[in-house]
Motif scaffolding. Structure first.
Motif, mmCIF file in Angstrom:
data_model
loop_
_atom_site.group_PDB
_atom_site.id
_atom_site.type_symbol
_atom_site.label_atom_id
_atom_site.label_comp_id
_atom_site.label_asym_id
_atom_site.label_seq_id
_atom_site.Cartn_x
_atom_site.Cartn_y
_atom_site.Cartn_z
ATOM 1 N N LEU A 1 0.964 3.803 -0.312
ATOM 2 C CA LEU A 1 0.887 2.747 0.731
ATOM 3 C C LEU A 1 0.865 3.051 1.954
ATOM 4 O O LEU A 1 1.537 3.925 2.442
ATOM 5 N N GLY A 2 0.091 2.380 3.005
ATOM 6 C CA GLY A 2 0.035 2.546 4.317
ATOM 7 C C GLY A 2 0.358 1.440 5.256
ATOM 8 O O GLY A 2 0.232 0.222 4.462
ATOM 9 N N LEU B 1 1.070 -3.933 4.840
ATOM 10 C CA LEU B 1 0.996 -2.921 4.069
ATOM 11 C C LEU B 1 -0.389 -2.901 3.338
ATOM 12 O O LEU B 1 -0.908 -4.035 3.072
ATOM 13 N N ALA B 2 -0.961 -1.705 2.842
ATOM 14 C CA ALA B 2 -2.277 -1.919 2.109
ATOM 15 C C ALA B 2 -2.079 -0.609 1.239
ATOM 16 O O ALA B 2 -1.508 0.535 1.511
ATOM 17 N N ASN B 3 -2.909 -0.849 0.169
ATOM 18 C CA ASN B 3 -3.041 0.797 -0.694
ATOM 19 C C ASN B 3 -3.886 1.343 0.152
ATOM 20 O O ASN B 3 -5.050 0.905 0.682
ATOM 21 N N LYS B 4 -3.785 2.884 0.103
ATOM 22 C CA LYS B 4 -4.574 3.536 1.236
ATOM 23 C C LYS B 4 -5.987 3.599 0.886
ATOM 24 O O LYS B 4 -6.770 3.972 1.228
ATOM 25 N N SER C 1 9.253 0.305 4.678
ATOM 26 C CA SER C 1 9.163 -0.795 3.564
ATOM 27 C C SER C 1 8.013 -0.349 2.496
ATOM 28 O O SER C 1 8.358 -0.402 1.188
ATOM 29 N N ALA C 2 7.154 0.430 3.087
ATOM 30 C CA ALA C 2 6.154 0.906 1.899
ATOM 31 C C ALA C 2 6.791 2.161 1.227
ATOM 32 O O ALA C 2 6.514 1.908 0.048
ATOM 33 N N ARG C 3 7.682 2.838 1.694
ATOM 34 C CA ARG C 3 8.123 3.811 1.029
ATOM 35 C C ARG C 3 9.322 3.291 -0.152
ATOM 36 O O ARG C 3 9.458 3.469 -1.343
ATOM 37 N N LEU C 4 9.894 2.127 0.381
ATOM 38 C CA LEU C 4 10.923 1.446 -0.483
ATOM 39 C C LEU C 4 10.250 0.905 -1.660
ATOM 40 O O LEU C 4 10.545 0.946 -2.783
#
Length: 69
Positions: free
Chosen positions: A49-50, A62-65, A34-37
């Motif tokens: 995103l990670g 998900l969160a901003n790295k 989902s992060a890649r999408l």
């Protein structure tokens, strides 16, 4: 002929993390996919995103790295 019902809009499961209502993912793989999408859809750099395990339940977010949570 029976009347067709309109489909209900999809509402993902969410939980509160600090002051944010975040989408829950069932496992790390789903969250990473989902992060890649999301990155693609919003024009973000790849891998910006990670995924992280929620401390309040058995799911992932998900969160901003740069700033987890």
């Amino acid at each position: 002929m029976p009347r067709q019902k309109k489909p209900l809009p999809y509402e993902p499961e969410k939980c509160w993390v600090n002051d944010k209502h975040k989408v829950c993912y069932p496992d790390q793989e789903t969250a990473e996919d989902s992060a890649r999408l999301v990155e693609y859809e919003h024009g973000l750099p790849v891998n910006s995103l990670g995924a992280y395990k929620c401390e309040y339940g058995d799911h992932w977010h998900l969160a901003n790295k740069k700033s987890p949570n």
